[in-house]
Each structure stands twice: as structure tokens, then as C-alpha cells.
Design a protein around this motif. Sequence first.
Motif, PDB file in Angstrom:
ATOM      1  N   GLN A  28      -9.649 -66.198 195.277  1.00 20.69           N
ATOM      2  CA  GLN A  28      -9.550 -67.590 194.829  1.00 20.69           C
ATOM      3  C   GLN A  28     -10.847 -68.350 195.033  1.00 20.69           C
ATOM      4  OE1 GLN A  28      -5.893 -68.683 196.952  1.00 20.69           O
ATOM      5  NE2 GLN A  28      -5.226 -69.599 195.038  1.00 20.69           N
TER       6      GLN A  28
ATOM      7  N   SER B 132     -14.429 -68.406 185.975  1.00 20.27           N
ATOM      8  CA  SER B 132     -14.298 -69.654 185.210  1.00 20.27           C
ATOM      9  C   SER B 132     -15.611 -69.974 184.490  1.00 20.27           C
ATOM     10  CB  SER B 132     -13.920 -70.795 186.151  1.00 20.27           C
ATOM     11  OG  SER B 132     -13.888 -72.015 185.477  1.00 20.27           O
TER      12      SER B 132
ATOM     13  N   PRO C  16     -11.263 -73.251 182.400  1.00 21.43           N
ATOM     14  CA  PRO C  16     -11.024 -74.012 183.634  1.00 21.43           C
ATOM     15  C   PRO C  16     -10.241 -73.155 184.628  1.00 21.43           C
ATOM     16  CG  PRO C  16      -9.666 -74.852 181.826  1.00 21.43           C
ATOM     17  CD  PRO C  16     -10.560 -73.813 181.248  1.00 21.43           C
ATOM     18  N   GLU C  17     -10.472 -73.381 185.911  1.00 16.44           N
ATOM     19  CA  GLU C  17      -9.796 -72.584 186.933  1.00 16.44           C
ATOM     20  C   GLU C  17      -8.285 -72.695 186.848  1.00 16.44           C
ATOM     21  OE1 GLU C  17     -11.247 -72.307 190.990  1.00 16.44           O
ATOM     22  OE2 GLU C  17     -13.186 -73.083 190.310  1.00 16.44           O
ATOM     23  N   SER C  18      -7.795 -73.815 186.359  1.00 15.65           N
ATOM     24  CA  SER C  18      -6.342 -73.981 186.225  1.00 15.65           C
ATOM     25  C   SER C  18      -5.764 -72.983 185.217  1.00 15.65           C
ATOM     26  CB  SER C  18      -6.003 -75.409 185.808  1.00 15.65           C
ATOM     27  OG  SER C  18      -6.580 -75.708 184.551  1.00 15.65           O
ATOM     28  N   GLN C  19      -6.597 -72.524 184.274  1.00 17.02           N
ATOM     29  CA  GLN C  19      -6.153 -71.542 183.285  1.00 17.02           C
ATOM     30  C   GLN C  19      -6.190 -70.109 183.835  1.00 17.02           C
ATOM     31  OE1 GLN C  19      -4.976 -72.066 180.045  1.00 17.02           O
ATOM     32  NE2 GLN C  19      -4.854 -74.163 180.805  1.00 17.02           N
TER      33      GLN C  19
ATOM     34  N   LYS D 254      -4.757 -69.257 186.737  1.00 16.56           N
ATOM     35  CA  LYS D 254      -3.676 -69.153 187.724  1.00 16.56           C
ATOM     36  C   LYS D 254      -2.962 -67.799 187.646  1.00 16.56           C
ATOM     37  CE  LYS D 254       0.297 -71.366 187.310  1.00 16.56           C
ATOM     38  NZ  LYS D 254       1.287 -72.413 187.166  1.00 16.56           N
TER      39      LYS D 254
ATOM     40  N   THR E  86      -4.256 -65.315 190.258  1.00 19.61           N
ATOM     41  CA  THR E  86      -3.745 -65.574 191.609  1.00 19.61           C
ATOM     42  C   THR E  86      -2.301 -65.099 191.721  1.00 19.61           C
ATOM     43  OG1 THR E  86      -5.179 -67.508 191.763  1.00 19.61           O
ATOM     44  CG2 THR E  86      -3.381 -67.347 193.358  1.00 19.61           C
TER      45      THR E  86
END
Length: 192
Positions: free
Chosen positions: A2, A10, A16-19, A21, A24
Motif C-alpha cells: 500500500q 498510480s 488514482p490510488e482509489s482506483q 483498491k 489491496t
Amino acid sequence: MQNVHLEKLSDKQCQPESQLKFITEAWLQIVECRRVLKWTYAYGYYLPAHEHAKRQLFEYLQGEAESGLERLHQCAEKELYSYLNVDGPSKDFNEFRMKLAGLTSVTRNYFENLVRALENGLSDVDARGGTSRTGGSRGLGAGSSKNSRNKGTAPPAARSRNIDDSGHWSCEYCTFANVRSATVCQMCQQRR
């Protein structure tokens, strides 16, 4: 993963890091599955030697769990690194996303069914060594094994008198589910 690799990924893939997920989630699933797999070895150690059909089913399920987990781990580790070591965004990154998310979901479902089957004492195997009518991947773990939880904790005479919800009693020797009225096991001919 992470803190270092997702930020790098990214940047490289212009996402974006949210994409990201899904990566993780895959790694968290790998950790959870390794934990479950660790305990299946203890479960297998305590499977009674005379329950050959249950042992065979257990070994099959455990082997399938291991190979499915290895596919997920391979994708989350080796295939992911190929996207970390590129100069620019990869055209097939979305295909990788779909593949990894799919493997994560399939592995999660398989392990949930494996845990359910073990919690139910591998009840998909009947006392004659065959699989029950509810067997198969969807029925894995369906059914009750109230008597299997009592085995080994009650004296033999009490174990043979245990009657489950369907009105059957389990033989203390072969675990066959006999009808309530039977005084002798229909499978091994041992007295109740």
C-alpha cells in the motif's frame, strides 16, 4: 504494497490510488486464505483414519484451495510487477484489473465454501462413503453434523443414542446414520 507500490503504480498507470483498491483487496484475501489454509492442516490431522471418504474429499478440497490461492498470488505478485516496471500506462491494465478482481472473488467464494464444509464436518459425504445429494460446489458444506460434534466427548453408549433432527442415530463405529427404530447398525452390524 500500500505505501510504496500503489503510489508508484498510480503514477505509472495514470490511475488514482482509489482506483487501485482491487489490489489491496487481493492481498488481504491472500493473507486471509493463507491463514485458513494453515488451519486446514490441523483439521486434516484430526480426521479419523477410518473415514476414508471424508479424508479423500478433504484432501481434494484442500488441494483445490491451494491451487486457487496460488493462481491469485501469482497474479497479484508477478503479474502486478510487470505493470510497475513500465515507462508509461499499459493498454491491458484494465484486463489485469478484471482478472485480479475475478480471481479474488472466486478464491474468496471457494474458501468460504471450504470453511463452511469443514464447520459442518464434511457432511456432504454420507456414512457409506458417497457424496450426498446436496453435494457439488454450490452445496458444499450444506447440511448438519450435530452428531459429529459430540463424537469423542460422550461415552460410546451415549454416542450411539444421539439422535439428530431427522430422527437418525449415528453408529459409534462407522458413523452411519441409522433410522431411530434400528437396534443394529445397518452398515456395520454393530449393536446400538
